[in-house]
Design a protein around this motif. Structure first.
Motif, mmCIF file in Angstrom:
data_model
loop_
_atom_site.group_PDB
_atom_site.id
_atom_site.type_symbol
_atom_site.label_atom_id
_atom_site.label_comp_id
_atom_site.label_asym_id
_atom_site.label_seq_id
_atom_site.Cartn_x
_atom_site.Cartn_y
_atom_site.Cartn_z
ATOM 1 N N THR A 38 10.699 5.483 -99.074
ATOM 2 C CA THR A 38 9.855 6.664 -99.171
ATOM 3 C C THR A 38 9.622 6.924 -100.654
ATOM 4 O O THR A 38 10.578 7.060 -101.419
ATOM 5 N N ILE A 39 8.369 6.945 -101.035
ATOM 6 C CA ILE A 39 8.037 7.083 -102.454
ATOM 7 C C ILE A 39 7.072 8.244 -102.641
ATOM 8 O O ILE A 39 6.122 8.410 -101.868
ATOM 9 N N THR A 40 7.343 9.052 -103.651
ATOM 10 C CA THR A 40 6.410 10.118 -104.001
ATOM 11 C C THR A 40 5.890 9.839 -105.402
ATOM 12 O O THR A 40 6.671 9.642 -106.337
ATOM 13 N N ILE A 41 4.586 9.776 -105.521
ATOM 14 C CA ILE A 41 3.964 9.579 -106.827
ATOM 15 C C ILE A 41 3.359 10.913 -107.240
ATOM 16 O O ILE A 41 2.562 11.499 -106.499
ATOM 17 N N ASN A 42 3.784 11.392 -108.406
ATOM 18 C CA ASN A 42 3.207 12.622 -108.929
ATOM 19 C C ASN A 42 2.104 12.266 -109.912
ATOM 20 O O ASN A 42 2.302 11.464 -110.821
ATOM 21 N N ALA A 43 0.949 12.889 -109.724
ATOM 22 C CA ALA A 43 -0.180 12.619 -110.605
ATOM 23 C C ALA A 43 -0.512 13.854 -111.413
ATOM 24 O O ALA A 43 -0.461 14.985 -110.915
ATOM 25 N N LYS A 44 -0.786 13.611 -112.691
ATOM 26 C CA LYS A 44 -1.275 14.687 -113.538
ATOM 27 C C LYS A 44 -2.337 14.093 -114.460
ATOM 28 O O LYS A 44 -2.552 12.872 -114.469
ATOM 29 N N ASN A 45 -2.967 14.911 -115.275
ATOM 30 C CA ASN A 45 -3.961 14.397 -116.223
ATOM 31 C C ASN A 45 -3.236 13.763 -117.402
ATOM 32 O O ASN A 45 -2.613 14.476 -118.159
ATOM 33 N N PHE A 46 -3.210 12.499 -117.660
ATOM 34 C CA PHE A 46 -3.856 11.455 -116.907
ATOM 35 C C PHE A 46 -2.869 10.329 -116.685
ATOM 36 O O PHE A 46 -2.998 9.257 -117.273
ATOM 37 N N GLU A 47 -1.885 10.580 -115.870
ATOM 38 C CA GLU A 47 -0.944 9.494 -115.541
ATOM 39 C C GLU A 47 -0.234 9.743 -114.218
ATOM 40 O O GLU A 47 -0.149 10.874 -113.731
ATOM 41 N N PHE A 48 0.267 8.623 -113.692
ATOM 42 C CA PHE A 48 1.143 8.675 -112.526
ATOM 43 C C PHE A 48 2.571 8.630 -113.055
ATOM 44 O O PHE A 48 2.850 7.886 -114.003
ATOM 45 N N ASP A 49 3.467 9.388 -112.460
ATOM 46 C CA ASP A 49 4.847 9.359 -112.966
ATOM 47 C C ASP A 49 5.567 8.068 -112.582
ATOM 48 O O ASP A 49 6.580 7.734 -113.165
ATOM 49 N N GLN A 50 5.049 7.349 -111.604
ATOM 50 C CA GLN A 50 5.638 6.049 -111.234
ATOM 51 C C GLN A 50 4.618 4.978 -111.578
ATOM 52 O O GLN A 50 3.526 4.968 -111.018
ATOM 53 N N LYS A 51 4.994 4.105 -112.484
ATOM 54 C CA LYS A 51 4.042 3.075 -112.903
ATOM 55 C C LYS A 51 4.390 1.716 -112.323
ATOM 56 O O LYS A 51 3.623 0.779 -112.413
#
Ligand SMILES: [Cu+2]
Length: 121
Positions: A38-51
């Motif tokens: 189970t993976i949660t990717i958090n997005a903000k301007n301008f990146e994903f916290d999981q790369k």
């Protein structure tokens, strides 16, 4: 053995076979509900916290995208999966390789920096 017992025995044998198969199918039907990762990717301007996300082949993965800032979505190349903000997509990682995921909503100047890689080994 009396003659009437034969058909009764036969019916018993058949019902045992049918029941046996039925329970096996029940076990198979239950397995799609199982998730390996189970993976949660958090997005903000301008990146994903999981790369970088590492998976094993045939892992059943459940990916959730959370937009903590801005409006973003994920497109996983090679798997053709799209995850909208605050949505979860579950799939089987049945292809080995490196698959980039990108933001699929034009969100501003840093849009093209919003990339990550899923590695399936
Ligand atoms: Cu974007």
């Amino acid at each position: 053995m009396k003659r009437w017992m034969l058909p009764v025995g036969f019916v018993f044998a058949i019902s045992a076979i049918v029941t046996g198969c039925g329970s096996k199918e029940g076990q198979k039907a239950a397995s799609p509900g199982k998730v390996d990762k189970t993976i949660t990717i958090n997005a903000k301007n301008f990146e994903f916290d999981q790369k970088e996300i590492k998976l094993k082949k045939d892992d059943i993965v459940s990916i959730t995208l959370k937009n903590s800032q801005g409006i973003h979505a994920i497109h996983i190349e090679g798997y053709d999966k799209d995850i909208k903000g605050n949505e979860t997509v579950t799939f089987t990682a049945d292809r080995i390789g490196k698959f980039d995921y990108v933001c699929s909503i034009f969100c501003g100047n840093g849009h093209s920096d919003m990339v990550g890689t899923i590695i399936v080994e």
